[in-house]
Design a protein around this motif. Structure first.
Motif, PDB file in Angstrom:
ATOM      1  N   PRO A 114       0.734  -1.258  -0.314  1.00  0.00           N
ATOM      2  CA  PRO A 114      -0.178   0.109   0.111  1.00  0.00           C
ATOM      3  C   PRO A 114       1.085   1.308   0.218  1.00  0.00           C
ATOM      4  O   PRO A 114       0.416   1.340  -0.435  1.00  0.00           O
ATOM      5  CB  PRO A 114      -0.687  -0.028   1.750  1.00  0.00           C
ATOM      6  CG  PRO A 114      -0.356  -0.948   2.063  1.00  0.00           C
ATOM      7  CD  PRO A 114       0.564  -2.310   1.330  1.00  0.00           C
ATOM      8  N   GLU A 115       2.189   1.174   0.700  1.00  0.00           N
ATOM      9  CA  GLU A 115       2.682   2.446   0.827  1.00  0.00           C
ATOM     10  C   GLU A 115       3.224   2.902  -0.738  1.00  0.00           C
ATOM     11  O   GLU A 115       3.438   4.253  -1.272  1.00  0.00           O
ATOM     12  CB  GLU A 115       4.452   1.665   2.124  1.00  0.00           C
ATOM     13  CG  GLU A 115       4.271   1.731   3.284  1.00  0.00           C
ATOM     14  CD  GLU A 115       3.134   0.167   3.448  1.00  0.00           C
ATOM     15  OE1 GLU A 115       3.036   0.037   2.832  1.00  0.00           O
ATOM     16  OE2 GLU A 115       2.798   0.650   4.655  1.00  0.00           O
ATOM     17  N   LEU A 116       3.511   1.728  -1.202  1.00  0.00           N
ATOM     18  CA  LEU A 116       4.316   2.052  -2.419  1.00  0.00           C
ATOM     19  C   LEU A 116       2.926   2.603  -3.329  1.00  0.00           C
ATOM     20  O   LEU A 116       2.996   3.883  -4.594  1.00  0.00           O
ATOM     21  CB  LEU A 116       5.172   0.994  -3.833  1.00  0.00           C
ATOM     22  CG  LEU A 116       5.263   1.086  -5.247  1.00  0.00           C
ATOM     23  CD1 LEU A 116       6.692   2.108  -5.072  1.00  0.00           C
ATOM     24  CD2 LEU A 116       5.960  -0.597  -5.512  1.00  0.00           C
ATOM     25  N   PHE A 122       4.650   6.342  -8.090  1.00  0.00           N
ATOM     26  CA  PHE A 122       3.387   4.628  -8.318  1.00  0.00           C
ATOM     27  C   PHE A 122       2.224   4.877  -9.026  1.00  0.00           C
ATOM     28  O   PHE A 122       1.661   4.894 -10.045  1.00  0.00           O
ATOM     29  CB  PHE A 122       3.928   4.447  -7.865  1.00  0.00           C
ATOM     30  CG  PHE A 122       2.863   2.542  -8.324  1.00  0.00           C
ATOM     31  CD1 PHE A 122       4.126   2.163  -8.835  1.00  0.00           C
ATOM     32  CD2 PHE A 122       1.446   1.933  -8.684  1.00  0.00           C
ATOM     33  CE1 PHE A 122       3.225   0.681  -9.572  1.00  0.00           C
ATOM     34  CE2 PHE A 122       1.005   1.408  -8.875  1.00  0.00           C
ATOM     35  CZ  PHE A 122       2.478   0.198  -9.129  1.00  0.00           C
ATOM     36  N   LYS A 123       1.644   6.536  -8.776  1.00  0.00           N
ATOM     37  CA  LYS A 123       0.566   7.538  -8.898  1.00  0.00           C
ATOM     38  C   LYS A 123       0.403   7.586 -10.787  1.00  0.00           C
ATOM     39  O   LYS A 123      -0.462   7.345 -11.464  1.00  0.00           O
ATOM     40  CB  LYS A 123      -0.342   8.147  -8.463  1.00  0.00           C
ATOM     41  CG  LYS A 123      -0.270   7.273  -6.707  1.00  0.00           C
ATOM     42  CD  LYS A 123      -1.005   9.310  -6.220  1.00  0.00           C
ATOM     43  CE  LYS A 123      -1.828   8.649  -4.513  1.00  0.00           C
ATOM     44  NZ  LYS A 123      -2.039   9.604  -3.325  1.00  0.00           N
ATOM     45  N   GLN A 128      -0.630   6.233 -16.509  1.00  0.00           N
ATOM     46  CA  GLN A 128      -0.360   5.882 -17.984  1.00  0.00           C
ATOM     47  C   GLN A 128      -1.241   4.541 -18.418  1.00  0.00           C
ATOM     48  O   GLN A 128      -1.732   4.304 -19.486  1.00  0.00           O
ATOM     49  CB  GLN A 128       1.503   6.374 -17.684  1.00  0.00           C
ATOM     50  CG  GLN A 128       2.144   7.285 -17.791  1.00  0.00           C
ATOM     51  CD  GLN A 128       3.455   6.644 -17.466  1.00  0.00           C
ATOM     52  OE1 GLN A 128       3.635   6.454 -16.994  1.00  0.00           O
ATOM     53  NE2 GLN A 128       3.823   8.263 -17.584  1.00  0.00           N
ATOM     54  N   LEU A 129      -1.279   3.417 -16.764  1.00  0.00           N
ATOM     55  CA  LEU A 129      -1.849   2.672 -16.867  1.00  0.00           C
ATOM     56  C   LEU A 129      -3.633   2.922 -17.530  1.00  0.00           C
ATOM     57  O   LEU A 129      -4.377   1.912 -18.475  1.00  0.00           O
ATOM     58  CB  LEU A 129      -1.284   1.095 -15.803  1.00  0.00           C
ATOM     59  CG  LEU A 129      -0.388   1.346 -15.681  1.00  0.00           C
ATOM     60  CD1 LEU A 129      -0.156   0.411 -14.569  1.00  0.00           C
ATOM     61  CD2 LEU A 129      -0.161   0.178 -17.246  1.00  0.00           C
ATOM     62  N   VAL A 130      -3.870   3.295 -16.693  1.00  0.00           N
ATOM     63  CA  VAL A 130      -4.988   3.672 -16.817  1.00  0.00           C
ATOM     64  C   VAL A 130      -5.837   4.162 -18.517  1.00  0.00           C
ATOM     65  O   VAL A 130      -6.559   4.218 -19.960  1.00  0.00           O
ATOM     66  CB  VAL A 130      -5.788   5.165 -15.711  1.00  0.00           C
ATOM     67  CG1 VAL A 130      -7.762   5.233 -16.094  1.00  0.00           C
ATOM     68  CG2 VAL A 130      -6.159   4.242 -15.025  1.00  0.00           C
ATOM     69  N   TYR A 167     -10.700   7.395 -10.383  1.00  0.00           N
ATOM     70  CA  TYR A 167     -10.971   7.261 -11.102  1.00  0.00           C
ATOM     71  C   TYR A 167     -12.274   6.266 -11.283  1.00  0.00           C
ATOM     72  O   TYR A 167     -12.416   5.002 -11.039  1.00  0.00           O
ATOM     73  CB  TYR A 167      -9.543   5.796 -12.180  1.00  0.00           C
ATOM     74  CG  TYR A 167      -8.284   7.002 -12.674  1.00  0.00           C
ATOM     75  CD1 TYR A 167      -8.266   7.470 -13.727  1.00  0.00           C
ATOM     76  CD2 TYR A 167      -7.597   6.680 -12.176  1.00  0.00           C
ATOM     77  CE1 TYR A 167      -7.547   8.014 -13.886  1.00  0.00           C
ATOM     78  CE2 TYR A 167      -6.531   7.606 -12.172  1.00  0.00           C
ATOM     79  CZ  TYR A 167      -6.498   7.912 -13.645  1.00  0.00           C
ATOM     80  OH  TYR A 167      -4.842   8.867 -14.022  1.00  0.00           O
ATOM     81  N   PRO A 168     -12.868   6.612 -11.549  1.00  0.00           N
ATOM     82  CA  PRO A 168     -14.181   6.641 -10.713  1.00  0.00           C
ATOM     83  C   PRO A 168     -14.851   4.688 -11.825  1.00  0.00           C
ATOM     84  O   PRO A 168     -15.381   4.338 -10.786  1.00  0.00           O
ATOM     85  CB  PRO A 168     -15.807   7.013 -10.682  1.00  0.00           C
ATOM     86  CG  PRO A 168     -15.517   8.305 -11.404  1.00  0.00           C
ATOM     87  CD  PRO A 168     -13.433   8.382 -11.613  1.00  0.00           C
ATOM     88  N   ASP A 169     -14.355   4.371 -12.182  1.00  0.00           N
ATOM     89  CA  ASP A 169     -14.784   3.738 -13.508  1.00  0.00           C
ATOM     90  C   ASP A 169     -13.417   2.323 -13.289  1.00  0.00           C
ATOM     91  O   ASP A 169     -14.392   1.361 -14.086  1.00  0.00           O
ATOM     92  CB  ASP A 169     -14.846   4.490 -15.234  1.00  0.00           C
ATOM     93  CG  ASP A 169     -16.272   4.629 -14.874  1.00  0.00           C
ATOM     94  OD1 ASP A 169     -16.870   5.003 -13.848  1.00  0.00           O
ATOM     95  OD2 ASP A 169     -16.187   5.542 -16.156  1.00  0.00           O
ATOM     96  N   LEU A 170     -12.171   2.653 -12.801  1.00  0.00           N
ATOM     97  CA  LEU A 170     -11.906   2.173 -13.010  1.00  0.00           C
ATOM     98  C   LEU A 170     -12.530   0.748 -11.362  1.00  0.00           C
ATOM     99  O   LEU A 170     -12.595   0.723 -10.427  1.00  0.00           O
ATOM    100  CB  LEU A 170     -10.482   2.724 -11.858  1.00  0.00           C
ATOM    101  CG  LEU A 170      -9.455   1.228 -11.651  1.00  0.00           C
ATOM    102  CD1 LEU A 170      -9.064   0.688 -13.040  1.00  0.00           C
ATOM    103  CD2 LEU A 170      -7.843   2.079 -11.025  1.00  0.00           C
TER     104      LEU A 170
END
Ligand SMILES: Nc1ncnc2c1ncn2[C@@H]1O[C@H](COP(=O)(O)OP(=O)(O)OP(=O)(O)O)[C@@H](O)[C@H]1O
Length: 433
Positions: A114-116, A122-123, A128-130, A167-170
């Protein structure tokens, strides 16, 4: 990929009905909240959809490196690309994983702490991934770590709501073995889940035989455990032979302090029982040796005598008994630690040594109102001598079955012989006056 096809990776096991329902809900893109007892097979419910996805990655947030490693090893052995990024990961490996993720060719499952997850670096990767649609879902394993009142509370767990806020749809999925209605509400709200499908199965572990022994004196407790283990060992060895590998009767003994684990283990060894201590202050190499030998089923490591440091995420399906030499801190901890036994579905044993001293110690360490409630529930479990132990546990988790006898069928000391329990309880009570 079809569910059945993805399942073939797991060597032809059959999905349990609830596992199938959960997997279908995940593949239908719902947010999902899973409450199932320890050892009931929650991991498969996020691993299988991750394998079934044709592209992209499932991000799994997990509280312990050991837990991540355990799952990753299992997946790699099945030919599934799974990886972790953590503080031990070499820069080169980290960069290579990140690059491959952004090309959609990364691990099917990426395990992080969770820390990462909450770090700025990481955010940016998540953004970028989203954007490139390569993040299929976020899984929060051991989601009770988001509950502020729990012993296992991690403040970054409570911040994981940022995924849905941005990202509500994630799609998100949360899993835990902690099952009260209050916990459910709090986890869903903390993670900002959107109309989650909730799956909650019975906390009852019908293959566990529950027993409570009322013994105040630690020396007498140890004598009682040695007597039990000697008889038990004799029985195992008369059936399987002396040197059977893996040893078919492994178990755990939980103690509160590191010193007690060492003393108990030593006394057991002196009595001819293979036992070693495990606690946070052992050298890393010693911890690894004890854990590995026990996992391999080495007869000299039949029993691990541990503090709370040994628990979450340990998956040795043929663990046959869990003994609480000292009382655990509360009923959640009792339930979680007892859940290490009988994960293969076969019969196993839970023995709780109940004492006034243990109860008082619990009161001293309880920090919040909820912890006190959970400790009271443990006291109620230990001191109710007229009701099935399975039912006592179920009442705390607000699950009372229509047909209690089907749950137990003599799988607790009270249903087996209420008179005997009553006698032992009364003589314990008499010892105070
Ligand atoms: N459908 C199934 N059939 C047979 N074995 C299964 C099935 N699903 C899971 N298992 C096995 O059950 C064991 C426990 O599974 P898992 O580790 O997923 O439990 P869990 O619910 O995550 O427990 P915990 O809360 O302790 O982490 C594993 O050894 C796993 O391989």
């Amino acid at each position: 990929m079809e569910i059945e096809h993805a399942l073939s990776v797991f060597g032809g096991i059959e999905l349990r009905p609830t596992q199938r329902q959960i997997i279908e809900a995940v593949l239908d893109k719902h947010d999902v909240l899973v409450f199932m007892p320890t050892g009931s097979g929650k991991s498969l419910t996020f691993q299988l959809p991750a394998i079934a996805d044709s592209t992209g990655c499932t991000l799994v947030i997990s509280p312990l490196l050991a837990l991540m490693d355990n799952q990753i090893q299992g997946l790699l052995a099945k030919g599934i690309y799974a990886a972790t990024i953590n503080h031990r990961t070499a820069d080169e490996t980290r960069q290579s994983i990140q690059k491959s993720l952004l090309k959609g060719q990364g691990p099917k499952l990426l395990y992080i702490s969770p820390e990462l997850a909450c770090s700025d670096g990481f955010k940016t990767i998540v953004d970028q991934l989203v954007e490139s649609s390569f993040l299929n879902r976020v899984v929060v394993d051991e989601a009770h770590c988001a509950l502020e009142w729990g012993r296992e509370f991690r403040k970054e767990y409570a911040q994981l709501g940022f995924f849905k806020a941005k990202y509500p749809d994630l799609q998100m999925m949360a899993l835990t073995a902690t099952a009260t209605a209050d916990a459910r509400k709090k986890i869903a709200s903390s993670l900002k889940l959107k109309n989650p499908k909730v799956f909650s199965t019975s906390v009852n572990r019908s293959n566990t035989h529950y027993e409570v022994n009322y013994v105040e004196d630690p020396t007498e407790r140890l004598r009682s455990i040695i007597r039990f283990l000697k008889t038990y060992k004799k029985r195992i060895e008369s059936v399987y032979g002396r040197e059977k590998m893996p040893y078919p009767g492994c178990g755990l003994i939980y103690c509160r302090s590191r010193a007690t684990t060492e003393q108990v283990a030593e006394q057991l060894r002196d009595s001819g029982i293979g036992a070693y201590a495990y606690h946070a202050k052992l050298e890393a190499s010693e911890k690894e040796r004890v854990m590995n030998r026990w996992l391999e089923g080495d007869p000299d490591y039949m029993v691990v005598v541990a503090t709370i440091a040994f628990g979450m995420g340990v998956d040795k399906p043929d663990t046959r008994f869990v003994i609480h030499f000292d009382m655990p801190q509360n009923i959640e901890q009792f339930s979680q630690q007892t859940g290490r036994a009988g994960r293969d579905g076969k019969a196993c044993l839970s023995i709780l040594y109940y004492s006034l001293q243990g109860r008082n110690m619990g009161v001293r360490f309880a920090r919040t109102e909820q912890e006190i409630e959970s400790l009271k529930a443990l006291a109620l479990y230990g001191e109710t001598i007229t009701k099935c132990r399975h039912l006592s546990l179920a009442s705390y988790f607000e699950q009372v079955p229509d047909k209690p006898h089907v749950w137990c069928e003599f799988a607790c000391d009270i249903c087996k012989s209420q008179r005997k329990v009553q006698k032992s309880y009364e003589s314990w009570q008499d010892s105070f006056y």
